[in-house]
Design an enzyme around this catalytic site. Structure first.
Site, PDB file in Angstrom:
ATOM      1  N   GLU A  90      19.377 113.725  50.344  1.00 31.89           N
ATOM      2  CA  GLU A  90      18.485 114.199  51.059  1.00 31.89           C
ATOM      3  C   GLU A  90      19.047 115.026  52.450  1.00 31.89           C
ATOM      4  O   GLU A  90      18.857 114.891  53.693  1.00 31.89           O
ATOM      5  CB  GLU A  90      17.215 113.368  51.444  1.00 31.89           C
ATOM      6  CG  GLU A  90      16.354 113.083  50.464  1.00 31.89           C
ATOM      7  CD  GLU A  90      15.285 112.346  50.621  1.00 31.89           C
ATOM      8  OE1 GLU A  90      14.391 111.927  49.729  1.00 31.89           O
ATOM      9  OE2 GLU A  90      15.149 111.853  51.894  1.00 31.89           O
TER      10      GLU A  90
ATOM     11  N   GLU B 271      15.081 110.527  43.177  1.00 32.76           N
ATOM     12  CA  GLU B 271      14.456 109.569  43.865  1.00 32.76           C
ATOM     13  C   GLU B 271      13.069 110.091  44.065  1.00 32.76           C
ATOM     14  O   GLU B 271      12.875 111.225  44.391  1.00 32.76           O
ATOM     15  CB  GLU B 271      15.062 109.481  45.229  1.00 32.76           C
ATOM     16  CG  GLU B 271      14.255 108.324  46.009  1.00 32.76           C
ATOM     17  CD  GLU B 271      14.900 108.277  47.480  1.00 32.76           C
ATOM     18  OE1 GLU B 271      15.956 108.219  47.668  1.00 32.76           O
ATOM     19  OE2 GLU B 271      13.761 108.598  48.247  1.00 32.76           O
TER      20      GLU B 271
END
Length: 417
Positions: free
Chosen positions: A167, A256
């Site tokens: 991320e 995820e």
């Protein structure tokens, strides 16, 4: 991961978990036509994350529950682990990863931060202590990732792939990367790493992070898997036309998510059916090849803290137990009735698996038409408010078709015999 302690990002508004029923009898639906000749993406697997620094490791029994495929087991075929910035913690991830591989699973790894000496702070908007990788440390960071790959190999764990950064666009608590920085690292440094490369793992499948990679031939040549997270991503943003245009030979993984939140119990029903619909959309609309949850064992996750399968986990297992790595998604009528979602998959031996989610408040009489199949029957398993992965009686095929009742608020898996 949106926050190390499990705080939840506000997600996009979801449709109600179950639509209200108008009557008590089965609702008729259009035929769900399954076309084995119309092949789509190869499935790489389903799984979740184990992070032994932030939460405790899976126990030996829980490892078997996660990656075994017997009664009461999830059948996961992907394990994601962290690349700790502190090498002293690397050995903590070995035991579960090794057991996952013994069960036939694939292991991937993602870093949250480089070692501290490789980073610098900078001002990013209102954040005065934002962290980024120093430009003169790109080569050292590539070596750090390769060292982790070699360490795991030396301990019996062959990584399938390693990510550049978890991320990079939601990094208030870890390391920021711009799209241009990711492109530079892929162009100049990723080729020295001895395993497949995942990038960019945007928290919300933000295409402006991955478009520059796809548009740079040299960066793209060093990318093996385009990874993405789906936190709050609207389903209309699941398709990725540019990847279809430029991503030939590359894999597309959802690496995820937790869904629909991290605040409710994973056993809340019928809310847990949101997981089944989300997986359907990720596989059918986005055409991801893998679907990877956040923590495997958590109160909101696929495995309860006591090591047993939750209702959210059962939704995942309706895919993971019967749709194995190497199976291929095939075309099927995606929504034959309101609140009904159907997807289909073909094994190398031509067995067909169909997963049907009924989020409606009434049962649905659903006819399935399997084109050009010589199979004579189907077995099925159902999860609803009162049952979890419950085996049902076999059903015969007549000219390649069968009719089944999808219970209200349920998910059912059918496998041809």
């Amino acid at each position: 991961m949106l926050a190390a302690l499990g705080a939840s990002l506000p997600l996009a508004a979801a449709t109600p978990a179950v639509a209200a029923a108008r009557d008590t009898g089965p609702v008729s639906a259009a035929d769900a036509v399954v076309s084995p000749a119309a092949e789509r993406q190869i499935i790489k697997g389903f799984g979740g994350m184990n992070h032994t620094v932030w939460i405790s490791d899976l126990t030996p029994e829980q490892r078997n529950t996660a990656f075994g495929n017997g009664e009461g087991q999830l059948g996961f075929s992907v394990l994601r682990i962290p690349v700790h910035e502190d090498r002293a913690n690397w050995s903590r991830e070995v035991a579960t990863a090794r057991r996952a591989i013994e069960h036939g699973a694939t292991v991937i790894a993602s870093p949250w931060n480089p070692p501290l000496h490789m980073t610098e702070t900078f001002v990013r908007g209102g954040q005065t202590n934002a962290r980024r990788l120093r430009y003169d440390m790109y080569g050292s960071y590539a070596q750090h990732l390769n060292d982790f790959h070699q360490f795991m190999r030396g301990n019996g764990v062959e990584l399938y792939a390693i990510s550049v950064q978890n991320e990079p666009d939601y990094a208030h608590d870890w390391t920021w990367w711009t799209a241009a920085e990711l492109v530079r690292f892929l162009r100049e440094n990723a080729g020295s790493i001895g395993t497949r490369i995942i990038a960019p793992e945007s928290f919300q499948y933000v295409k402006s992070i991955s478009d520059p990679i796809l548009n740079d031939p040299q960066a793209l040549s060093n990318l093996d898997i385009l990874g993405a997270h789906l936190y709050g991503t609207q389903s209309q943003n699941f398709p990725y036309p540019l990847f279809k245009q430029r991503g030939a030979g590359k894999e597309l993984w959802m690496t995820e998510v937790y869904h629909p939140n991290s605040s409710d119990s994973a056993d809340l029903w019928p809310q847990a059916l949101d997981v089944g619909e989300h997986m359907h959309r990720a596989l059918v609309d986005a055409e991801f090849q893998a679907y990877v949850w956040w923590y495997i064992r958590r109160g909101y996750g696929p495995m309860r803290e006591n090591g047993t399968i939750s209702k959210r986990g059962a939704n995942m297992a309706h895919f993971s137990k019967w749709i194995r790595p190497g199976h291929r998604r095939i075309e099927a009528t995606s929504q034959p009735a309101p609140n009904v979602y159907v997807s289909a998959y073909k094994a190398p031996d031509s067995r067909i698996t169909v997963v049907a989610v009924n989020k409606g408040g009434a049962p649905v009489s659903q006819r399935f038409v399997l084109e050009n199949t010589a199979r004579s029957s189907v077995l099925s398993w159902v999860t609803d408010g009162g049952r979890t992965l419950a085996a049902q009686g076999g059903t015969g095929l007549s000219n390649g078709s069968f009719t089944a009742t999808l219970p209200a608020a349920s998910i059912t898996t059918y496998v041809t015999q």
